[in-house]
Design a protein around this motif. Structure first.
Motif, PDB file in Angstrom:
ATOM      1  N   PHE A 180       0.834  -1.206   0.000  1.00 10.20           N
ATOM      2  CA  PHE A 180       0.000   0.000   0.000  1.00 10.20           C
ATOM      3  C   PHE A 180       0.867   1.255   0.000  1.00 10.20           C
ATOM      4  CE2 PHE A 180      -1.689   3.279   2.880  1.00 10.20           C
ATOM      5  CZ  PHE A 180      -2.744   3.739   2.116  1.00 10.20           C
ATOM      6  N   LEU A 181       1.880   1.280   0.852  1.00  8.24           N
ATOM      7  CA  LEU A 181       2.750   2.449   0.933  1.00  8.24           C
ATOM      8  C   LEU A 181       3.522   2.655  -0.368  1.00  8.24           C
ATOM      9  CD1 LEU A 181       3.980   4.719   2.656  1.00  8.24           C
ATOM     10  CD2 LEU A 181       5.676   3.081   3.464  1.00  8.24           C
ATOM     11  N   CYS A 182       4.029   1.571  -0.947  1.00 10.34           N
ATOM     12  CA  CYS A 182       4.798   1.691  -2.186  1.00 10.34           C
ATOM     13  C   CYS A 182       3.925   2.143  -3.343  1.00 10.34           C
ATOM     14  CB  CYS A 182       5.460   0.358  -2.518  1.00 10.34           C
ATOM     15  SG  CYS A 182       6.832  -0.078  -1.428  1.00 10.34           S
ATOM     16  N   ARG A 183       2.686   1.706  -3.376  1.00  9.05           N
ATOM     17  CA  ARG A 183       1.812   2.148  -4.465  1.00  9.05           C
ATOM     18  C   ARG A 183       1.528   3.642  -4.360  1.00  9.05           C
ATOM     19  NH1 ARG A 183      -4.545   2.109  -5.616  1.00  9.05           N
ATOM     20  NH2 ARG A 183      -4.445   2.205  -7.879  1.00  9.05           N
ATOM     21  N   ILE A 184       1.191   4.103  -3.163  1.00  7.95           N
ATOM     22  CA  ILE A 184       0.907   5.522  -2.973  1.00  7.95           C
ATOM     23  C   ILE A 184       2.142   6.361  -3.274  1.00  7.95           C
ATOM     24  CG2 ILE A 184       0.198   7.253  -1.298  1.00  7.95           C
ATOM     25  CD1 ILE A 184      -2.022   5.348  -2.192  1.00  7.95           C
ATOM     26  N   TYR A 185       3.293   5.916  -2.826  1.00  4.58           N
ATOM     27  CA  TYR A 185       4.526   6.676  -3.040  1.00  4.58           C
ATOM     28  C   TYR A 185       4.918   6.684  -4.519  1.00  4.58           C
ATOM     29  CZ  TYR A 185       8.945   8.771  -1.635  1.00  4.58           C
ATOM     30  OH  TYR A 185       9.993   9.641  -1.457  1.00  4.58           O
ATOM     31  N   ALA A 186       4.723   5.544  -5.199  1.00  2.00           N
ATOM     32  CA  ALA A 186       5.059   5.483  -6.621  1.00  2.00           C
ATOM     33  C   ALA A 186       4.164   6.398  -7.439  1.00  2.00           C
ATOM     34  CB  ALA A 186       4.950   4.041  -7.114  1.00  2.00           C
ATOM     35  N   GLN A 187       2.888   6.472  -7.078  1.00  2.00           N
ATOM     36  CA  GLN A 187       1.986   7.376  -7.794  1.00  2.00           C
ATOM     37  C   GLN A 187       2.416   8.832  -7.656  1.00  2.00           C
ATOM     38  OE1 GLN A 187      -1.835   6.319  -6.068  1.00  2.00           O
ATOM     39  NE2 GLN A 187      -2.449   5.221  -7.923  1.00  2.00           N
ATOM     40  N   VAL A 216      13.825   5.907  -6.970  1.00  3.89           N
ATOM     41  CA  VAL A 216      12.861   6.928  -6.547  1.00  3.89           C
ATOM     42  C   VAL A 216      12.109   6.479  -5.304  1.00  3.89           C
ATOM     43  CG1 VAL A 216      10.862   8.280  -7.269  1.00  3.89           C
ATOM     44  CG2 VAL A 216      12.651   7.747  -8.918  1.00  3.89           C
ATOM     45  N   LEU A 217      11.893   5.188  -5.175  1.00  8.51           N
ATOM     46  CA  LEU A 217      11.128   4.655  -4.045  1.00  8.51           C
ATOM     47  C   LEU A 217      11.970   4.436  -2.795  1.00  8.51           C
ATOM     48  CD1 LEU A 217       8.944   1.962  -5.866  1.00  8.51           C
ATOM     49  CD2 LEU A 217       8.152   4.119  -4.922  1.00  8.51           C
ATOM     50  N   THR A 218      13.210   4.895  -2.777  1.00 14.17           N
ATOM     51  CA  THR A 218      14.118   4.605  -1.667  1.00 14.17           C
ATOM     52  C   THR A 218      13.551   4.959  -0.295  1.00 14.17           C
ATOM     53  OG1 THR A 218      16.073   4.826  -3.069  1.00 14.17           O
ATOM     54  CG2 THR A 218      16.398   5.090  -0.703  1.00 14.17           C
ATOM     55  N   PRO A 219      13.006   6.163  -0.072  1.00 16.41           N
ATOM     56  CA  PRO A 219      12.464   6.449   1.273  1.00 16.41           C
ATOM     57  C   PRO A 219      11.345   5.497   1.681  1.00 16.41           C
ATOM     58  CG  PRO A 219      12.725   8.470   0.008  1.00 16.41           C
ATOM     59  CD  PRO A 219      12.934   7.343  -0.948  1.00 16.41           C
ATOM     60  N   ALA A 220      10.464   5.161   0.738  1.00 13.30           N
ATOM     61  CA  ALA A 220       9.388   4.225   1.054  1.00 13.30           C
ATOM     62  C   ALA A 220       9.935   2.834   1.322  1.00 13.30           C
ATOM     63  CB  ALA A 220       8.378   4.185  -0.091  1.00 13.30           C
ATOM     64  N   LEU A 221      10.948   2.419   0.568  1.00 10.21           N
ATOM     65  CA  LEU A 221      11.533   1.095   0.756  1.00 10.21           C
ATOM     66  C   LEU A 221      12.204   0.975   2.120  1.00 10.21           C
ATOM     67  CD1 LEU A 221      13.078   0.337  -2.752  1.00 10.21           C
ATOM     68  CD2 LEU A 221      10.803  -0.171  -1.888  1.00 10.21           C
ATOM     69  N   VAL A 222      12.900   2.026   2.531  1.00  5.43           N
ATOM     70  CA  VAL A 222      13.539   2.002   3.848  1.00  5.43           C
ATOM     71  C   VAL A 222      12.479   1.893   4.941  1.00  5.43           C
ATOM     72  CG1 VAL A 222      14.945   3.326   5.466  1.00  5.43           C
ATOM     73  CG2 VAL A 222      15.563   3.266   3.052  1.00  5.43           C
ATOM     74  N   THR A 223      11.375   2.616   4.773  1.00  2.00           N
ATOM     75  CA  THR A 223      10.291   2.544   5.758  1.00  2.00           C
ATOM     76  C   THR A 223       9.716   1.150   5.843  1.00  2.00           C
ATOM     77  OG1 THR A 223       9.747   4.864   5.327  1.00  2.00           O
ATOM     78  CG2 THR A 223       8.087   3.538   6.439  1.00  2.00           C
ATOM     79  N   VAL A 224       9.423   0.552   4.686  1.00  2.00           N
ATOM     80  CA  VAL A 224       8.866  -0.800   4.660  1.00  2.00           C
ATOM     81  C   VAL A 224       9.859  -1.796   5.257  1.00  2.00           C
ATOM     82  CG1 VAL A 224       8.034  -2.653   3.156  1.00  2.00           C
ATOM     83  CG2 VAL A 224       7.394  -0.286   2.688  1.00  2.00           C
ATOM     84  N   PHE A 225      11.130  -1.650   4.891  1.00  2.00           N
ATOM     85  CA  PHE A 225      12.142  -2.576   5.402  1.00  2.00           C
ATOM     86  C   PHE A 225      12.248  -2.512   6.917  1.00  2.00           C
ATOM     87  CE2 PHE A 225      16.527  -3.535   6.633  1.00  2.00           C
ATOM     88  CZ  PHE A 225      16.676  -4.799   6.099  1.00  2.00           C
ATOM     89  N   LEU A 226      12.269  -1.311   7.470  1.00  2.00           N
ATOM     90  CA  LEU A 226      12.384  -1.183   8.924  1.00  2.00           C
ATOM     91  C   LEU A 226      11.142  -1.715   9.631  1.00  2.00           C
ATOM     92  CD1 LEU A 226      14.150   2.272   9.381  1.00  2.00           C
ATOM     93  CD2 LEU A 226      15.077   0.006   9.835  1.00  2.00           C
ATOM     94  N   GLU A 300      16.181  11.414  -5.042  1.00  2.00           N
ATOM     95  CA  GLU A 300      16.666  10.460  -6.019  1.00  2.00           C
ATOM     96  C   GLU A 300      15.696  10.395  -7.193  1.00  2.00           C
ATOM     97  OE1 GLU A 300      19.336   8.762  -6.187  1.00  2.00           O
ATOM     98  OE2 GLU A 300      20.230   9.036  -4.216  1.00  2.00           O
ATOM     99  N   GLY A 301      16.223  10.460  -8.397  1.00  2.00           N
ATOM    100  CA  GLY A 301      15.386  10.335  -9.584  1.00  2.00           C
ATOM    101  C   GLY A 301      14.506  11.521  -9.855  1.00  2.00           C
ATOM    102  N   ALA A 302      14.784  12.681  -9.276  1.00  2.00           N
ATOM    103  CA  ALA A 302      13.920  13.842  -9.475  1.00  2.00           C
ATOM    104  C   ALA A 302      14.019  14.343 -10.925  1.00  2.00           C
ATOM    105  CB  ALA A 302      14.349  14.966  -8.524  1.00  2.00           C
TER     106      ALA A 302
END
Length: 304
Positions: A180-187, A216-226, A300-302
């Motif tokens: 859910f978080l990755c989808r919202i962040y990717a959008q 681009v998803l790095t902040p969301a990925l770190v959140t999910v990983f933690l 990242e990826g801006a």
């Protein structure tokens, strides 16, 4: 003789319009004090238990009950207690520590990758039933893990996977909240023009995902990983249901096994407090190391 008139010098007055935005809002002394006080209370709420664990792990069983719980005893026994923890029962704690590292490390890493892939696909690809798939997965957030533990145990028993590493590892690979978080962040962050430009250059979809999407998803990925790392590391109920061999126990189940024996063997208090102190070190290190990616990954990826 003619007098020369001197033109008076005037200092330009800066208009309010050109003075820039007013940034004084929210900086009043009273609001600053309130916010600081709330942050101090929250910090104490999280740090006091950690401090108590550290103090308790430096005491013997006698000192643990005869001295102040929030201050050190005259005898500093931290290293002796840690030595007992790592050497007890032929180093069983080291095996539990390794099991937790496998469950949490591998599970959190793969769960983060799968959540990123699923969230990226649901955000950037148009296909029939996309919202239905997302709604079904989102419903998994509402289902507590304790409700699925018994059905999973029965399923894994029929498959011959109960009391194995897979019985704890496989359920950890699914993270509905992470998807859910990755989808919202990717959008919000993965620009479609970047994807189209990569396609024009001849990049395949998997390469686009790995070179653009993941960055681009790095902040969301770190959140999910933690979230996954902490959740799996602290998970107690699922291993309790799935495992019966103490060699496969994670730290949570092993420490609870020691704690259940303190009534007949009081020295297990020293083992338990020392083991708890060692168990929080990896999570603290992961939090300190990974927090920089929250800041560094925001740009990242801006798109320029």
């Amino acid at each position: 003789m003619t007098a020369t008139a001197t033109k008076p010098t005037t200092t330009p007055v800066r208009s309010k319009a050109s003075a820039g935005p007013d940034r004084s809002a929210g900086r009043r002394r009273s609001s600053t004090i309130i916010v600081t006080a709330l942050l101090v209370v929250v910090a104490l709420y999280f740090l006091i238990p950690v401090y108590w664990v550290f103090v308790a792990s430096t005491k013997s069983t006698e000192d643990l009950f005869s001295t102040n719980g929030f201050w050190f005893a005259p005898t500093f026994s931290l290293w002796e207690n840690i030595g007992r923890v790592v050497s007890y029962d032929d180093g069983i704690f080291g095996r539990w520590f390794l099991n937790s590292a496998i469950y949490a490390g591998v599970g959190a890493l793969l769960a983060t990758y799968f959540a990123a892939a699923g969230g990226y696909a649901l955000a950037k690809y148009e296909f029939k039933g996309r919202n239905l798939v997302f709604g079904t997965i989102l419903g998994g957030v509402l289902v507590p893990g304790t409700a699925t533990a018994l059905p999973l145990f029965l399923l894994f028993s029929q498959m011959g996977l109960a009391n194995t590493y897979w019985s704890v590892l496989l359920p950890s690979l699914v993270s509905p909240f992470g998807l859910f978080l990755c989808r919202i962040y990717a959008q919000a962050t993965v620009d479609t023009s970047l994807i189209e430009a990569a396609r024009i250059d001849g990049a395949g979809e998997l390469r686009i995902f790995h070179t653009i999407g993941l960055k681009v998803l790095t902040p969301a990925l770190v959140t999910v990983f933690l979230f996954q790392l902490v959740g799996i590391w602290n998970n107690y109920f699922l291993p309790l249901v799935m495992l019966s061999d103490s060699e496969l126990y994670p730290i949570t189940l092993g420490l609870n096994n020691w704690l259940s024996q303190v009534d007949r063997l009081p020295e297990f208090y020293e083992l338990t407090t020392g083991g708890v102190l060692l168990s929080i070190i990896p999570l603290s290190i992961a939090m300190v190391v990974l927090q920089r990616f929250w800041r560094g990954g925001l740009t990242e990826g801006a798109v320029k």
